[in-house]
Design an enzyme around this catalytic site. Structure first.
Site, PDB file in Angstrom:
ATOM      1  CB  ILE A  25      -0.894   0.046   1.261  1.00 20.34           C
ATOM      2  CG1 ILE A  25      -1.780  -1.178   1.352  1.00 20.34           C
ATOM      3  CG2 ILE A  25      -1.737   1.299   1.295  1.00 20.34           C
ATOM      4  CD1 ILE A  25      -2.612  -1.221   2.610  1.00 20.34           C
ATOM      5  N   GLY A  26       1.978   1.181   0.714  1.00 26.79           N
ATOM      6  CA  GLY A  26       2.845   2.351   0.783  1.00 26.79           C
ATOM      7  C   GLY A  26       4.056   2.065   1.646  1.00 26.79           C
ATOM      8  NE  ARG A  27       8.983   0.108  -0.146  1.00 24.65           N
ATOM      9  CZ  ARG A  27       9.651  -0.847   0.460  1.00 24.65           C
ATOM     10  NH1 ARG A  27      10.275  -0.596   1.579  1.00 24.65           N
ATOM     11  NH2 ARG A  27       9.688  -2.068  -0.034  1.00 24.65           N
ATOM     12  CG  PHE A  30       9.818   3.221  11.465  1.00 19.76           C
ATOM     13  CD1 PHE A  30      10.919   3.069  12.288  1.00 19.76           C
ATOM     14  CD2 PHE A  30       9.107   4.401  11.528  1.00 19.76           C
ATOM     15  CE1 PHE A  30      11.291   4.061  13.157  1.00 19.76           C
ATOM     16  CE2 PHE A  30       9.470   5.404  12.403  1.00 19.76           C
ATOM     17  CZ  PHE A  30      10.566   5.246  13.219  1.00 19.76           C
ATOM     18  CB  VAL A  33       1.965  -0.248   4.897  1.00 21.93           C
ATOM     19  CG1 VAL A  33       0.572  -0.615   5.312  1.00 21.93           C
ATOM     20  CG2 VAL A  33       2.648   0.570   5.980  1.00 21.93           C
ATOM     21  CG  ASP A 166       4.107  10.341  13.139  1.00 22.71           C
ATOM     22  OD1 ASP A 166       4.407  11.520  12.859  1.00 22.71           O
ATOM     23  OD2 ASP A 166       4.163   9.413  12.314  1.00 22.71           O
TER      24      ASP A 166
END
Ligand SMILES: Nc1ncnc2c1ncn2[C@@H]1O[C@H](COP(=O)(O)OP(=O)(O)OP(=O)(O)O)[C@@H](O)[C@H]1O
Length: 406
Positions: A25-27, A30, A33, A166
């Site tokens: 899905i994305g990065r 860390f 995902v 965050d």
């Protein structure tokens, strides 16, 4: 496979091998995902991978004990953390999949259309973020409002205070209400009825009563509080600063502090000066933002004090009523389903009864006809009364006697 689940997990969940890994899905900072399918339930989830090969055993232990806290953090406005697993260098978090985008996408949609986000929507999103923060900051659930005038008791802090650390629009996921276990396509969001889930607690830091605040910053600079910038400890009020920046961004469609360089951004954040939100919005909303984006941490608002605000009470009550209406509609649907099933069963039962009656009548008519035919033929049929000997009940006209008597 290194598996520490038994140490921290309260329920026994499936293992990594029981997931089918799907697309990325994305990065994030860390790791990546991915979407995963839990084979035993057919449920789509999200798997966040965190590289932890470089950590020492104390840091790993710390991260693992945070997992235990996150898995207990159940709240309707917090992305559900299902379980975790690990191998030598990677920690895997299994979480609820939010398929309808996040607040940063919503803000850029409004920006593209050159429209303001309606104030009612801003209050509703803020109220939902605050109920989730209340759950984390006080380790207790906010009691539902009976009326908007309810007196709220000052919360007794639990032992597992969680600071998000965050908070940013990209970590605030949106949906149109009830969670779906099998989201195939994204829904078109009705922003007036949007419901919010705070995600990415992967970086959240749990604070036991005697444990000192963490001092390692891992956030996004735009939403960073001045004390964090100055390497001072995090506190729940650092999340409130970030919340103020998010409310501000919902109103102006840009963060309150922007700069070309990190040093300049730091200077602006520490000064804590920002433009007023557009006149389209009320003073009350501006006051809420001012009470959050306050460089003096001692006078910054807390989740509890913000939730006393009348507009936020109204937004919470409206949200509660929407939930109630949703539940009623679900209940009505369920009743209609049960009604349909009962009606179908009644129809089947009646058809079967008619069938049996018809069958029985046919058999009965056949038997009667057969017996009548046998009697007429003068046959003695077993089980059939003899018409001529059953005297008392038989009809014998009087004139027969008279004829016989002569
Ligand atoms: N529960 C989730 N459901 C759907 N998408 C998610 C979920 N969690 C994260 N994502 C998406 O995965 C991507 C990476 O997220 P991740 O939280 O790792 O990093 P980030 O928040 O973008 O950045 P950073 O790690 O620097 O905070 C983002 O696009 C995010 O929207």
């Amino acid at each position: 496979m290194y598996n520490r689940r038994a140490e921290t997990r309260e329920r026994s969940g499936p293992r990594i091998s029981e997931y089918e890994v799907q697309e990325e899905i994305g990065r994030g900072s860390f790791g990546c995902v991915r979407k995963v399918l839990q084979l035993s339930t057919g449920k789509i989830m999200v798997r966040k991978e965190i590289q932890y090969g470089h950590m020492n055993s104390k840091e790993r232990q710390q991260l693992i004990s945070e997992c235990a806290i996150l898995s207990r953090l159940k709240h309707e406005n917090i992305v559900e953390f299902y379980e975790w697993d690990s191998d030598k260098n990677v920690l895997y978090f299994y979480m609820e999949y939010c398929s309808n985008g996040d607040l940063s996408q919503m803000i850029s949609n409004f920006k593209k259309e050159c429209k303001y986000i309606p104030e009612k929507v801003v209050w509703s999103i803020t109220a939902q973020i605050l109920t989730a923060l209340y759950r984390c900051h006080y380790d207790s659930d906010l009691a539902p409002l009976e009326t908007i005038y309810d007196k709220m008791k000052f919360p007794v802090k639990g032992s597992n205070v969680v600071i998000h650390r965050d908070l940013k629009p990209g970590n605030i996921f949106l949906s149109t209400g009830k969670p779906s276990d099998h989201p195939k396509t994204s829904q078109v969001l009705d922003y007036n009825k949007v419901s919010v889930k705070l995600g990415d607690f992967g970086l959240a830091k749990s604070l036991g009563s005697s444990v000192e605040f963490a001092t390692t910053y891992v956030g996004t600079p735009y939403y960073m509080s001045p004390e964090v910038l100055m390497d001072q400890p995090y506190s729940p009020l650092s999340d409130i600063w970030s919340l103020g920046c998010i409310i501000y961004e919902m109103c102006t469609l840009r963060p309150p502090f922007q700069a070309k360089t990190y040093i300049d951004l730091q200077r602006r954040i520490q000064a804590g000066k920002f433009d007023r939100i557009p006149d389209y919005y009320s003073n009350e909303l501006q006051q809420v933002i001012d009470s959050c984006i306050n460089p003096d941490i001692q006078s910054r608002a807390s989740a509890f004090s913000l939730l006393q605000n009348m507009q936020l009470r109204i937004a919470r009550k409206a949200f509660q009523l929407e939930r109630f209406e949703d539940n009623l509609m679900d209940y009505e649907k369920e009743l209609m389903n049960i009604g349909n099933i009962l009606e179908r069963q009644a129809g089947e039962y009646e058809a079967e009864m008619n069938n049996i009656k018809h069958q029985y009548r046919k058999e009965f008519e056949f038997t009667v006809e057969q017996r009548v035919r046998e009697i007429l033929n003068g046959k003695k049929v077993s089980g059939t009364p003899d018409l001529m000997t059953a005297k008392p009940h038989l009809h014998r006209p009087d004139y027969h006697w008279r004829v016989k008597g002569r």
